[in-house]
Scaffold this active site. Structure first.
Site, mmCIF file in Angstrom:
data_model
loop_
_atom_site.group_PDB
_atom_site.id
_atom_site.type_symbol
_atom_site.label_atom_id
_atom_site.label_comp_id
_atom_site.label_asym_id
_atom_site.label_seq_id
_atom_site.Cartn_x
_atom_site.Cartn_y
_atom_site.Cartn_z
ATOM 1 N N PRO A 17 40.461 68.605 21.242
ATOM 2 C CA PRO A 17 41.205 69.856 21.103
ATOM 3 C C PRO A 17 42.698 69.735 21.398
ATOM 4 C CG PRO A 17 39.832 69.882 23.070
ATOM 5 C CD PRO A 17 39.423 68.690 22.279
ATOM 6 N N ASN A 18 43.456 70.447 20.603
ATOM 7 C CA ASN A 18 44.917 70.584 20.728
ATOM 8 C C ASN A 18 45.703 69.349 20.288
ATOM 9 O OD1 ASN A 18 44.985 73.305 21.777
ATOM 10 N ND2 ASN A 18 44.111 72.449 23.645
ATOM 11 N N ARG A 25 54.825 70.094 20.353
ATOM 12 C CA ARG A 25 54.925 70.720 21.679
ATOM 13 C C ARG A 25 54.848 69.630 22.752
ATOM 14 N NH1 ARG A 25 54.882 74.558 18.747
ATOM 15 N NH2 ARG A 25 53.917 76.619 18.885
ATOM 16 N N TYR A 30 53.604 63.944 25.630
ATOM 17 C CA TYR A 30 52.800 63.320 24.575
ATOM 18 C C TYR A 30 53.619 62.642 23.471
ATOM 19 C CZ TYR A 30 49.155 66.011 26.862
ATOM 20 O OH TYR A 30 48.291 66.519 27.802
ATOM 21 N N ASN A 82 39.670 60.190 21.564
ATOM 22 C CA ASN A 82 40.441 60.860 22.603
ATOM 23 C C ASN A 82 39.799 62.241 22.754
ATOM 24 O OD1 ASN A 82 42.170 62.218 24.271
ATOM 25 N ND2 ASN A 82 44.054 61.541 23.238
ATOM 26 N N ALA A 85 40.991 67.539 26.389
ATOM 27 C CA ALA A 85 40.552 68.269 27.588
ATOM 28 C C ALA A 85 39.043 68.176 27.809
ATOM 29 C CB ALA A 85 40.991 69.725 27.499
ATOM 30 N N HIS A 88 37.324 66.000 30.586
ATOM 31 C CA HIS A 88 37.113 66.412 31.971
ATOM 32 C C HIS A 88 36.038 67.481 32.118
ATOM 33 C CE1 HIS A 88 40.905 64.346 31.860
ATOM 34 N NE2 HIS A 88 41.461 65.319 31.148
ATOM 35 N N ASP A 95 26.797 63.393 26.121
ATOM 36 C CA ASP A 95 25.392 63.176 25.767
ATOM 37 C C ASP A 95 25.263 62.764 24.297
ATOM 38 O OD1 ASP A 95 24.565 63.779 28.316
ATOM 39 O OD2 ASP A 95 23.796 65.777 27.841
ATOM 40 N N GLU A 106 37.630 54.846 24.782
ATOM 41 C CA GLU A 106 38.250 56.132 25.147
ATOM 42 C C GLU A 106 39.760 55.920 25.252
ATOM 43 O OE1 GLU A 106 36.700 57.504 28.907
ATOM 44 O OE2 GLU A 106 38.282 59.018 29.149
ATOM 45 N N HIS A 108 43.588 57.710 25.922
ATOM 46 C CA HIS A 108 44.434 58.843 26.338
ATOM 47 C C HIS A 108 45.889 58.450 26.165
ATOM 48 C CE1 HIS A 108 41.049 61.007 27.878
ATOM 49 N NE2 HIS A 108 40.638 59.896 28.456
ATOM 50 N N SER A 110 48.504 59.974 27.610
ATOM 51 C CA SER A 110 49.126 59.980 28.945
ATOM 52 C C SER A 110 48.222 59.224 29.925
ATOM 53 C CB SER A 110 49.319 61.427 29.417
ATOM 54 O OG SER A 110 48.054 62.081 29.559
ATOM 55 N N ARG A 115 48.246 62.183 36.760
ATOM 56 C CA ARG A 115 48.462 63.612 36.518
ATOM 57 C C ARG A 115 47.651 64.456 37.507
ATOM 58 N NH1 ARG A 115 48.295 64.851 30.266
ATOM 59 N NH2 ARG A 115 49.256 66.763 31.088
ATOM 60 N N ARG A 119 42.347 66.040 36.029
ATOM 61 C CA ARG A 119 42.341 65.116 34.875
ATOM 62 C C ARG A 119 41.861 63.720 35.273
ATOM 63 N NH1 ARG A 119 45.202 67.910 30.838
ATOM 64 N NH2 ARG A 119 46.790 69.247 31.729
HETATM 65 O O1 CA2 Z 1 46.611 62.049 27.486
HETATM 66 C C1 CA2 Z 1 45.759 62.403 26.669
HETATM 67 O O2 CA2 Z 1 45.612 61.867 25.576
HETATM 68 C C2 CA2 Z 1 44.867 63.608 26.994
HETATM 69 O O3 CA2 Z 1 43.555 63.317 26.500
HETATM 70 C C3 CA2 Z 1 45.475 64.771 26.250
HETATM 71 C C4 CA2 Z 1 44.782 66.094 26.549
HETATM 72 C C5 CA2 Z 1 44.635 66.321 28.045
HETATM 73 O O4 CA2 Z 1 43.871 67.491 28.269
HETATM 74 C C6 CA2 Z 1 43.977 65.132 28.724
HETATM 75 O O5 CA2 Z 1 43.935 65.407 30.110
HETATM 76 C C7 CA2 Z 1 44.763 63.878 28.479
HETATM 77 C C8 CA2 Z 1 45.587 67.249 25.952
HETATM 78 C C9 CA2 Z 1 45.758 67.164 24.467
HETATM 79 C C10 CA2 Z 1 46.664 68.263 24.065
HETATM 80 O O6 CA2 Z 1 47.700 67.700 23.306
HETATM 81 C C11 CA2 Z 1 48.836 68.432 23.125
HETATM 82 C C12 CA2 Z 1 49.791 67.853 22.361
HETATM 83 C C13 CA2 Z 1 50.963 68.504 22.145
HETATM 84 C C14 CA2 Z 1 51.177 69.752 22.695
HETATM 85 C C15 CA2 Z 1 50.206 70.334 23.469
HETATM 86 C C16 CA2 Z 1 49.022 69.671 23.678
#
Ligand code: CA2
Length: 155
Positions: A17-18, A25, A30, A82, A85, A88, A95, A106, A108, A110, A115, A119
């Site tokens: 997601p996202n 953003r 990121y 990846n 969110a 976590h 599963d 896996e 990530h 970041s 963090r 996370r």
């Molecule tokens: O560091 C990563 O790749 C994460 O999987 C990214 C997730 C975060 O919830 C994990 O803790 C670490 C968030 C992805 C959202 O990506 C965005 C990208 C641009 C703007 C807003 C969110």
């Protein structure tokens, strides 16, 4: 650990997601690269290696689970994920990966360990072949390189 000569030939890249917002953003966390840029780069590397690659991004947990389940019949032999969110939170997606028994890495962007404390736990890491966290979008490329390395190690 056994050393096996095995190269993935049908790889699925799963984005949680996202991640569709990448490059638009929060560039300070990121980066400026978009999801399309990441996929385009991985597509080129896969084409050079003459292997099949498929991409799937979704914001819904059920859609990611359904895509993982599809791997039971579509020939996918390696997954780079990846979970964003859901890393976590999602026992359900964990599963699904455990059920299909397809090796996965896996990734990530970041470093989740530098963090917030929420996370710092992943529902996926103990099942993964390995985890790449904090190397930016380069992590996807490194994961793909690993999948294509015939000398890679599997448990
Ligand atoms: O560091 C990563 O790749 C994460 O999987 C990214 C997730 C975060 O919830 C994990 O803790 C670490 C968030 C992805 C959202 O990506 C965005 C990208 C641009 C703007 C807003 C969110």
């Amino acid at each position: 650990m056994n050393e096996k000569e095995y190269t993935a030939t049908n790889i699925l890249i799963l984005h949680g997601p996202n991640l569709n917002l990448l490059g638009t953003r929060e560039p300070e966390i990121y980066g400026a690269v978009t999801l399309q840029d990441i996929n385009r780069n991985l597509s080129k590397l896969a084409a050079n290696a003459d292997i099949k690659i498929d991409f799937f991004q979704n914001n819904a947990e059920f859609a990611l689970i359904d895509r993982v389940q599809l791997c039971m019949t579509d020939g996918t032999d390696f997954i780079i994920i990846n979970p964003a969110a859901y890393t976590h939170t999602s026992v359900a997606l964990r599963d699904a990966l455990a059920a299909v028994k397809i090796p996965f890495i896996e990734v990530h962007i970041s470093n989740i360990y530098s963090r917030e404390s929420f996370r710092q736990h992943s529902y996926f890491s103990d099942l993964a072949i390995g985890v790449i966290s904090g190397l930016g979008v380069k992590g996807y490329e490194l994961a793909l390189q690993y999948a294509l390395d015939p000398n890679q190690l599997h448990n």
